[in-house]
Motif scaffolding. Structure first.
Motif, PDB file in Angstrom:
ATOM      1  N   ALA A 143      23.778  -4.434  52.998  1.00 38.02           N
ATOM      2  CA  ALA A 143      22.391  -4.843  53.249  1.00 38.02           C
ATOM      3  C   ALA A 143      21.408  -3.747  52.856  1.00 38.02           C
ATOM      4  O   ALA A 143      20.411  -3.539  53.512  1.00 38.02           O
ATOM      5  CB  ALA A 143      22.226  -5.182  54.728  1.00 38.02           C
ATOM      6  N   ASN A 144      21.708  -3.014  51.763  1.00 37.97           N
ATOM      7  CA  ASN A 144      20.816  -1.899  51.430  1.00 37.97           C
ATOM      8  C   ASN A 144      19.538  -2.346  50.746  1.00 37.97           C
ATOM      9  O   ASN A 144      18.468  -1.825  50.982  1.00 37.97           O
ATOM     10  CB  ASN A 144      21.547  -0.870  50.557  1.00 37.97           C
ATOM     11  N   GLU A 145      19.652  -3.317  49.871  1.00 38.72           N
ATOM     12  CA  GLU A 145      18.506  -3.790  49.108  1.00 38.72           C
ATOM     13  C   GLU A 145      18.586  -5.300  49.100  1.00 38.72           C
ATOM     14  O   GLU A 145      19.564  -5.877  49.535  1.00 38.72           O
ATOM     15  CB  GLU A 145      18.595  -3.317  47.651  1.00 38.72           C
ATOM     16  N   GLU A 146      17.560  -5.903  48.556  1.00 41.81           N
ATOM     17  CA  GLU A 146      17.576  -7.357  48.437  1.00 41.81           C
ATOM     18  C   GLU A 146      18.742  -7.783  47.521  1.00 41.81           C
ATOM     19  O   GLU A 146      18.847  -7.300  46.400  1.00 41.81           O
ATOM     20  CB  GLU A 146      16.237  -7.772  47.822  1.00 41.81           C
ATOM     21  N   PRO A 147      19.618  -8.681  47.995  1.00 39.11           N
ATOM     22  CA  PRO A 147      20.718  -9.125  47.130  1.00 39.11           C
ATOM     23  C   PRO A 147      20.203  -9.842  45.873  1.00 39.11           C
ATOM     24  O   PRO A 147      19.091 -10.356  45.848  1.00 39.11           O
ATOM     25  CB  PRO A 147      21.496 -10.107  48.014  1.00 39.11           C
ATOM     26  N   THR A 148      21.044  -9.842  44.850  1.00 43.70           N
ATOM     27  CA  THR A 148      20.682 -10.456  43.569  1.00 43.70           C
ATOM     28  C   THR A 148      21.487 -11.744  43.348  1.00 43.70           C
ATOM     29  O   THR A 148      22.416 -12.033  44.112  1.00 43.70           O
ATOM     30  CB  THR A 148      21.031  -9.514  42.406  1.00 43.70           C
ATOM     31  N   ILE A 149      21.175 -12.437  42.247  1.00 46.32           N
ATOM     32  CA  ILE A 149      22.015 -13.598  41.924  1.00 46.32           C
ATOM     33  C   ILE A 149      23.423 -13.135  41.530  1.00 46.32           C
ATOM     34  O   ILE A 149      24.358 -13.927  41.601  1.00 46.32           O
ATOM     35  CB  ILE A 149      21.422 -14.528  40.829  1.00 46.32           C
ATOM     36  N   GLY A 150      23.595 -11.864  41.153  1.00 48.34           N
ATOM     37  CA  GLY A 150      24.944 -11.328  40.902  1.00 48.34           C
ATOM     38  C   GLY A 150      25.755 -11.342  42.192  1.00 48.34           C
ATOM     39  O   GLY A 150      26.897 -11.790  42.216  1.00 48.34           O
ATOM     40  N   ASN A 151      25.146 -10.885  43.276  1.00 42.53           N
ATOM     41  CA  ASN A 151      25.821 -10.929  44.586  1.00 42.53           C
ATOM     42  C   ASN A 151      26.060 -12.371  45.017  1.00 42.53           C
ATOM     43  O   ASN A 151      27.120 -12.707  45.545  1.00 42.53           O
ATOM     44  CB  ASN A 151      24.980 -10.255  45.678  1.00 42.53           C
ATOM     45  N   PHE A 152      25.052 -13.197  44.777  1.00 43.95           N
ATOM     46  CA  PHE A 152      25.179 -14.599  45.180  1.00 43.95           C
ATOM     47  C   PHE A 152      26.373 -15.243  44.479  1.00 43.95           C
ATOM     48  O   PHE A 152      27.206 -15.886  45.112  1.00 43.95           O
ATOM     49  CB  PHE A 152      23.887 -15.374  44.866  1.00 43.95           C
ATOM     50  N   LEU A 153      26.461 -15.030  43.160  1.00 40.21           N
ATOM     51  CA  LEU A 153      27.523 -15.706  42.402  1.00 40.21           C
ATOM     52  C   LEU A 153      28.875 -15.023  42.591  1.00 40.21           C
ATOM     53  O   LEU A 153      29.897 -15.692  42.700  1.00 40.21           O
ATOM     54  CB  LEU A 153      27.148 -15.774  40.915  1.00 40.21           C
ATOM     55  N   GLY A 154      28.866 -13.662  42.661  1.00 37.54           N
ATOM     56  CA  GLY A 154      30.138 -12.934  42.759  1.00 37.54           C
ATOM     57  C   GLY A 154      30.736 -12.954  44.152  1.00 37.54           C
ATOM     58  O   GLY A 154      31.945 -12.975  44.305  1.00 37.54           O
ATOM     59  N   ALA A 155      29.900 -12.941  45.179  1.00 36.21           N
ATOM     60  CA  ALA A 155      30.443 -12.827  46.539  1.00 36.21           C
ATOM     61  C   ALA A 155      30.129 -14.054  47.412  1.00 36.21           C
ATOM     62  O   ALA A 155      31.039 -14.710  47.914  1.00 36.21           O
ATOM     63  CB  ALA A 155      29.925 -11.567  47.200  1.00 36.21           C
ATOM     64  N   TYR A 156      28.855 -14.403  47.561  1.00 35.50           N
ATOM     65  CA  TYR A 156      28.517 -15.508  48.474  1.00 35.50           C
ATOM     66  C   TYR A 156      29.161 -16.824  48.033  1.00 35.50           C
ATOM     67  O   TYR A 156      29.777 -17.526  48.811  1.00 35.50           O
ATOM     68  CB  TYR A 156      27.009 -15.777  48.511  1.00 35.50           C
ATOM     69  N   LYS A 157      28.961 -17.124  46.760  1.00 37.52           N
ATOM     70  CA  LYS A 157      29.360 -18.454  46.303  1.00 37.52           C
ATOM     71  C   LYS A 157      30.888 -18.614  46.343  1.00 37.52           C
ATOM     72  O   LYS A 157      31.391 -19.650  46.776  1.00 37.52           O
ATOM     73  CB  LYS A 157      28.849 -18.668  44.875  1.00 37.52           C
ATOM     74  N   SER A 158      31.605 -17.550  45.925  1.00 37.09           N
ATOM     75  CA  SER A 158      33.072 -17.633  45.973  1.00 37.09           C
ATOM     76  C   SER A 158      33.509 -17.829  47.413  1.00 37.09           C
ATOM     77  O   SER A 158      34.390 -18.635  47.705  1.00 37.09           O
ATOM     78  CB  SER A 158      33.734 -16.345  45.495  1.00 37.09           C
TER      79      SER A 158
END
Ligand code: ATP
Ligand code: MG
Length: 341
Positions: free
Chosen positions: A10-25
Motif C-alpha cells: 500500500a505504498n502508492e496508488e496501485p496501477t492497472i499492472g497491479n490490477f491485472l497481475g495480482a488483483y484480477k488473477s
C-alpha cells in the motif's frame, strides 16, 4: 484445506499492472476455488515503507487498498475469503526474524529487485529494503499457502520463500511448512502461459510500477479516466508500422494488445487476430484508451460505494482468522527452534 494467498503493497496508488497481475488473477482464482480453499488477500502494509513514502497518507491508503480488493470482485460474504492487514497480525514480523536467521546472506543478496530498487532510491537504501523478501516468505509460510498469484517480477522472491521453507523443513521437521508450488505450477494454476508483466507506457522495455515517479508511465487506479485515456494515446510505440504481438521488437504495441485483452476479459489470441495486419497505431491506441477509460470509471464507481464501516467489519473478521492461524504456526516454529516447549 488449501490456501491461496496474495497481497499488494500500500505504498502508492496501485496501477492497472497491479490490477491485472495480482488483483484480477486472485479474484478469478477466488471464484474458481473459494468453495474448497482459503483465499487470503492481505494488505502488506509493513512492506509499504521499504522505500520512502508519505506516512500521513499510509493509513488511508491501506483502507483504500481493502476497498480495491472488494471493488475488484472479492466476495466478502464468503466465509473462506479473508482480508487482513499484515501489521495487525504480529506473527508476520516474529516469523520474519526467525527466517532471517536461516537465510544465507549471499542468497538474499542475489535478489535482482533489491539491486534495481536500490539504484532507483540510491539515497535511501535501508536494511528493510534488503530484508523485505524474507518478510514476504513469512507472509506465505505462516499460512501454509500453496498458490500465490503474483506478477512475473515477484517469482524470484517466491523461489526464495520456497528455499527457506525447504531448508527449515530439512533441519527441523519435514512437516513444519507447506512449500508453495514452483513457478511453472503457479503460472499454470493462474491459467497463464507465463507470468504477467504489464509494461511502462513511457519505456515499454520496463514494467509498469506504482512507485515510478513518472506519472505518464503508469495508469493508476485513481487516475481521472479521461486523463488516463490521454496517457494511452501518448504511449511509446515503435516505427515498425504494423500491429503485431512481439514483446521483443514491439513491446509498446504488445503491451497495448495485452491491456486491451485483459481489461475486456478476452483471450489475447483473439485480440491479436482482430488487429493482425492493421497499420494504424492511432486506431489501436484509441480503442485501448476507450477500454481504460471505461474500466476506470466503472471501477471508481464501485470503490466509492464501499463504506469505511464495511471495511472495518471485513478487517475485524479477517484479522481474527489470520491471528489464529498465524499464531498456531508461529508456536510450532518456536517449538522447532527451541524457544518454546
Ligand atoms: P512498487 O514499484 O512499489 O514495487 P509494484 O507496482 O511493483 O510497486 P508491488 O506492490 O511490488 O507493486 O506488487 C504487487 C503485485 O502486483 C505483485 O503480485 C506484483 O507481481 C504485481 N505487479 C506489479 N507490477 C506489475 C506489472 N507491471 N504487471 C503485472 N503484475 C505486476
Ligand atoms: Mg514491486
Amino acid at each position: 484445506m488449501r490456501t491461496i494467498l496474495t497481497g499488494v503493497r500500500a505504498n502508492e496508488e496501485p496501477t492497472i499492472g497491479n490490477f491485472l497481475g495480482a488483483y484480477k488473477s486472485m479474484i478469478s482464482l477466488a471464484h474458481e476455488h473459494a468453495a474448497d480453499s482459503n483465499i487470503n488477500m492481505f494488505v502488506p502494509d509493513l512492506h509499504s515503507f521499504t522505500t520512502p513514502i508519505d506516512h500521513d497518507k499510509l493509513y488511508d491508503q491501506v483502507i483504500k487498498g481493502v476497498k480495491y480488493y472488494i471493488a475488484a470482485g472479492l466476495d466478502i460474504n464468503n466465509p473462506n475469503i479473508h482480508i487482513y492487514r499484515q501489521s495487525h497480525v504480529p506473527a508476520h514480523s516474529e516469523l520474519a526474524w526467525i527466517l532471517d536467521c536461516f537465510t544465507p546472506f549471499g542468497e538474499a543478496s542475489r535478489m535482482t529487485q533489491f539491486k534495481e530498487k536500490s539504484e532507483e532510491h540510491s539515497n535511501a537504501v535501508t536494511v528493510g529494503l534488503f530484508n523485505y523478501p524474507i518478510l514476504m516468505a513469512a507472509d506465505i509460510l505462516l499460512y501454509d499457502a500453496e498458490y500465490i498469484p503474483l506478477g512475473e517480477d515477484q517469482f524470484q522472491h517466491l523461489e526464495l520463500a520456497r528455499n527457506i521453507g525447504i531448508r527449515m523443513n530439512n533441519k527441523f521437521d519435514k512437516g513444519l511448512f507447506t512449500i508453495p508450488a514452483p513457478e511453472e505450477e503457479q503460472v499454470k494454476f493462474m491459467h497463464l502461459e507465463k507470468g504477467l508483466r504489464i509494461r511502462s507506457l513511457v519505456d515499454p522495455t520496463k514494467k509498469m510500477s506504482k512507485s515510478s515517479e513518472n506519472q505518464k508511465s503508469k495508469i493508476s487506479l485513481n487516475d481521472n479516466p479521461a486523463e488516463a485515456a490521454k496517457k494511452i494515446m501518448s504511449a511509446t510505440t515503435d516505427s515498425e508500422g504494423v500491429i503485431r504481438f512481439d514483446m521483443i521488437n514491439q513491446p509498446g504495441i504488445s503491451n497495448l494488445l495485452t491491456i486491451e485483452a485483459l481489461l475486456n476479459d478476452r483471450d489475447i489470441q483473439d485480440v491479436i487476430s482482430d488487429w493482425a495486419g492493421q497499420t494504424s497505431y492511432g486506431d489501436l491506441k484509441k480503442k485501448v484508451a476507450e477500454t481504460v477509460e471505461h474500466f476506470l470509471a466503472d471501477f471508481q464507481e464501485k470503490v466509492a460505494a464501499i463504506s469505511d464501516e464495511q471495511v472495518e467489519a471485513v478487517l475485524q473478521k479477517g484479522e481474527a482468522y489470520a491471528n489464529t492461524v498465524a499464531n498456531t504456526k508461529l508456536a510450532q516454529v518456536q517449538r522447532a527452534v527451541g524457544v518454546r516447549k
